[in-house]
Design an enzyme around this catalytic site. Sequence first.
Site, short mmCIF file in Angstrom:
data_model
loop_
_atom_site.label_atom_id
_atom_site.label_comp_id
_atom_site.label_asym_id
_atom_site.label_seq_id
_atom_site.Cartn_x
_atom_site.Cartn_y
_atom_site.Cartn_z
N HIS A 30 0.84 -1.21 0.00
CA HIS A 30 0.00 0.00 0.00
C HIS A 30 0.87 1.26 0.00
CE1 HIS A 30 -2.42 -3.27 1.68
NE2 HIS A 30 -3.50 -2.60 1.30
N HIS A 70 -1.87 -1.41 7.26
CA HIS A 70 -1.47 -1.67 5.87
C HIS A 70 -0.36 -0.73 5.42
CE1 HIS A 70 -4.82 1.18 5.89
NE2 HIS A 70 -4.38 1.67 4.76
N LYS A 240 -3.41 11.17 -0.68
CA LYS A 240 -2.90 9.79 -0.81
C LYS A 240 -1.93 9.75 -1.97
CE LYS A 240 -5.10 5.31 -0.08
NZ LYS A 240 -6.32 4.71 0.46
N HIS A 254 -5.14 2.38 -4.42
CA HIS A 254 -5.07 1.81 -3.07
C HIS A 254 -4.62 0.35 -3.15
CE1 HIS A 254 -6.08 1.12 1.18
NE2 HIS A 254 -6.41 -0.10 0.75
N SER A 336 -21.06 -8.84 38.65
CA SER A 336 -21.56 -10.15 38.20
C SER A 336 -20.41 -11.12 37.95
CB SER A 336 -22.35 -10.01 36.89
OG SER A 336 -23.49 -9.23 37.07
N GLU A 357 -16.79 -3.57 24.82
CA GLU A 357 -15.95 -4.77 24.95
C GLU A 357 -14.81 -4.80 23.95
OE1 GLU A 357 -19.26 -4.71 24.79
OE2 GLU A 357 -19.79 -5.28 26.84
N PHE A 382 -20.94 -11.68 25.87
CA PHE A 382 -20.52 -10.38 25.36
C PHE A 382 -19.08 -10.37 24.86
CE2 PHE A 382 -23.72 -9.10 28.79
CZ PHE A 382 -24.79 -9.38 27.95
N ASP A 414 -32.72 -14.83 32.73
CA ASP A 414 -32.36 -13.69 31.86
C ASP A 414 -32.52 -14.00 30.38
OD1 ASP A 414 -31.95 -11.67 33.62
OD2 ASP A 414 -29.81 -12.06 33.90
C1 LIG Z 1 -11.72 -4.02 9.76
C2 LIG Z 1 -11.20 -3.90 8.36
N1 LIG Z 1 -12.05 -3.75 7.34
C3 LIG Z 1 -11.60 -3.66 6.08
C4 LIG Z 1 -10.25 -3.72 5.82
C5 LIG Z 1 -9.74 -3.67 4.37
N2 LIG Z 1 -9.04 -2.36 4.15
C6 LIG Z 1 -7.71 -2.27 4.18
S1 LIG Z 1 -7.16 -0.71 3.96
C7 LIG Z 1 -8.74 -0.12 3.77
C8 LIG Z 1 -8.99 1.34 3.53
C9 LIG Z 1 -8.45 2.13 4.68
O1 LIG Z 1 -8.69 3.49 4.49
P1 LIG Z 1 -7.99 4.53 5.45
O2 LIG Z 1 -8.16 4.14 6.86
O3 LIG Z 1 -8.49 5.87 5.07
O4 LIG Z 1 -6.45 4.35 5.12
P2 LIG Z 1 -5.62 4.90 3.89
O5 LIG Z 1 -6.55 5.66 2.98
O6 LIG Z 1 -4.60 5.77 4.47
O7 LIG Z 1 -5.04 3.71 3.21
C10 LIG Z 1 -9.66 -1.16 3.88
C11 LIG Z 1 -11.13 -1.02 3.74
C12 LIG Z 1 -9.39 -3.90 6.91
N3 LIG Z 1 -8.07 -4.02 6.76
N4 LIG Z 1 -9.88 -3.95 8.17
#
Ligand SMILES: Cc1ncc(C[n+]2csc(CCOP(=O)(O)OP(=O)(O)O)c2C)c(N)n1
Length: 608
Positions: A30, A70, A240, A254, A336, A357, A382, A414
Site C-alpha cells: 500500500h 497496511h 494519498k 489503493h 456479576s 468490549e 458479550f 435472563d
Molecule cells: C476491519 C477492516 N475492514 C476492512 C479492511 C480492508 N481495508 C484495508 S485498507 C482499507 C482502507 C483504509 O482506508 P484509510 O483508513 O483511510 O487508510 P488509507 O486511505 O490511508 O489507506 C480497507 C477497507 C481492513 N483491513 N480492516
Amino acid sequence: MMTSLEILKEKGRRLRVHSLRATTEAGSGHPTSCLSAADVTAVVFFREMRFDPADPASLSNDRFILSKGHAAPLLYAAWAESGIVDPKDLLSLRRVDSDLEGHPTPRLPWVDVATGSLGQGLSAALGNALFSRMDGIPFDTFCLLGDGECAEGQVWEAAALAAHLKADNLYAIVDVNGMGQSQHTMDKWDVQRFADKFAAFGWFSVVVDGHNYVDIVNAFDRCRSEAGTRPRAIIAKTSKGHGVSFLDNKEGWHGKAVPKADLDKALAELSQPFAEDTWKPNPRPRPGKRADVGFEITIDRKLGDSVATREAYGDALAKLGQNPRIVALDGDTKNSTFSEKLLKVKPAQFVECFIAEQNMVGVATGLAARGKVPFVSTFAAFLTRAFDQIRMAGVSQSNVKFCGSHCGVSIGEDGPSQMGLEDIAMFRVIPGSVVLYPSDAVSAEHLVSEAARHRGICYIRTSRPKTPVLYSNSEPFPIGGSKVIRKSEHDRVTIVAAGVTLHESIKAADELQKEGIAVRVIDLYSVKPIDSATLLDSAKATGGRVLVVEDHYEDGGIGDAVLNVVGGHARVVKLAVREIPRSGTPDGLLDKYGISSRHIIAAVRSFS
Ligand SMILES: Cc1ncc(C[n+]2csc(CCOP(=O)(O)OP(=O)(O)O)c2C)c(N)n1
C-alpha cells in the site's frame, strides 16, 4: 549544517523512497497509504518520540502504534531511518522468510500489537498509555490512524475512555487523505469534522496541513503546551500518494505497488541523493528493575460448600493482585463477574472499560504488550462481540486472560441474549489458546492462578449457579489435565463434562449406580489443551462408549474437542444445546435442552 526542519523533511523524503522501493520489490502493498502519512510520521519519529533504538524492551521508550497497519512499509522505513532495521532488509518486505510482514506483527520486537484489522490500534495505544501511569514510568504513545478506519466504532470507544481517564500521554494522528480502499471516505477532507468529533469526546485536537512541516511541528508544540490533562489528536489533511504526481490523489491506486517499470519515474520526483544523516536518538533513562512477586495463591475452601465459580474467580484475582503485573478490566459487569474483588483491594490495578468490549480487549492487549497480565472479564456472551479483537490478540501472541461468566442456559431467567453458548468454540479456535472450565471453587481458583502463570491467551469459563466444592484445597489442576471423578472396573460409559453438567453427571452416575450401572465421570477442566491420554484410556476401558454433556451449543464445544481425540476409537454421543433457548429456571432449562441428569441417564441406558 541542516536545520532541524530540514532533517525532518529529509527523513520524510526517505520514508517515501523506502516505502516505494520495498512495495515495488514485493510486487504488492500500500505505497500510497504510506506516502500520505510520511510527513507526519517523520515528525513523530524524529522529533516527538524518545526511544533507544538499541533497546526495544526499555519500558521508558515512547511507543508508536500503526493502527492503519497496511502502511507497514512506512513503519519499517521509519525503523530503518532510526537505525533499528538495516535499510537493505526493507526489500525483504512480505517475503515468507522475512519478519517484515504485510501488516505489522509482534514477531518484530518494536511492534506491540498486530494491526491491520482496522479500528483497533487506538485501544492498544491507550493500554500502553495506562501502563505508563500504573507503573509511574513516563512515556508517550503515538497512534497513527487512517481517516477511513475512523468509521469503526471501536475508535470512538477508545477515544471516550482515553478522555475519561485523562490519558494525557496519548496522541492520535489521523491521516485524512479523503480516500479509503474502494472510494472516498464518508467525511472526505472535512478535517474540522474530525477535530470536532475528537473534541466532543474530550480530546485536545488540532488541524494541520499534513504535508507542511512547520504546521505539524507547531501542532505538537501546541499539544504539549495547551492540552493539559486531555489526550491529543492531530488531524492531518493529506493526499494519498503525496510526493509522486502520478499517484497523488489518484483513484485506483489503493493497495497497489508501483510496477517495476515505473519505479524510476516515481523516485525521480523524490530525487536528491540521501543527505548526511544527522538525526540522533534521545532516549529517556531506563527505569530500574522490579522484583516479580509470582502468582502463587492460598486456597481455603471446605468440601461441599456451595460457591459459584464466578465468585471464586474474583477471590483468586484479588489474591493474585499482590503481584502488580495483575490487572483486571471489566465492561460494567464487575459485580456479576466478581472482578470487583480485585478493584476493592487494588483499585489502581483495575480498569473499568464501561460497556465497550472491543475497546476493552484492545486496551488489555496494549497492557499485555508492556508486561502486564490483564484479566478481561464480562459475560461470556458479550466477549463474542470482540471476537476480531480476540483474534488479533491471538495474532499478537498476546498474554491476555479472558473470563466469560454466565455461560450456558444455566443462567436461567435472563434468557438467551445473556447466555454464552458459543464461547468455547470461539476460544478453542485461537492458535495456542488455553480453554479452562472449572466446576467448583477450588479448581476455579487454581485455574485462575495457572492462567496467570501461563504465557499466552487463556480463557476461563465461569458459571452463574452455585455448585458444591468437589476438591480439597491442595488438589493440583495443571493446564492440560483432567480429573476422573467416578471410576470402577466395570464402567460401561465414560461421561465427559465440565461446569454445571459435571454436577448433573455426578447425580446421574449416583442414580445409575443404584441400578448397578457403573459409569466413569471425567471433569474436563482443561478443554484445550485436552488430556488425550486419560480420555483414550477411559474410552478404551468403557468399551468405546463416550458421552459428552455440555452447556454450550453443539458445534465447536467440548463434544467436538473430545471427538477430535477419541473419534477413531470410540462412539461419541453429544448432549448439548441444540436450539435457541428461552428464559426459565436454571434446572428447568438444563432439563428442557437435554443436558440434565435425567437425559444423561437416558443416554447411558441407550448406549448399545
Ligand atoms: C476491519 C477492516 N475492514 C476492512 C479492511 C480492508 N481495508 C484495508 S485498507 C482499507 C482502507 C483504509 O482506508 P484509510 O483508513 O483511510 O487508510 P488509507 O486511505 O490511508 O489507506 C480497507 C477497507 C481492513 N483491513 N480492516
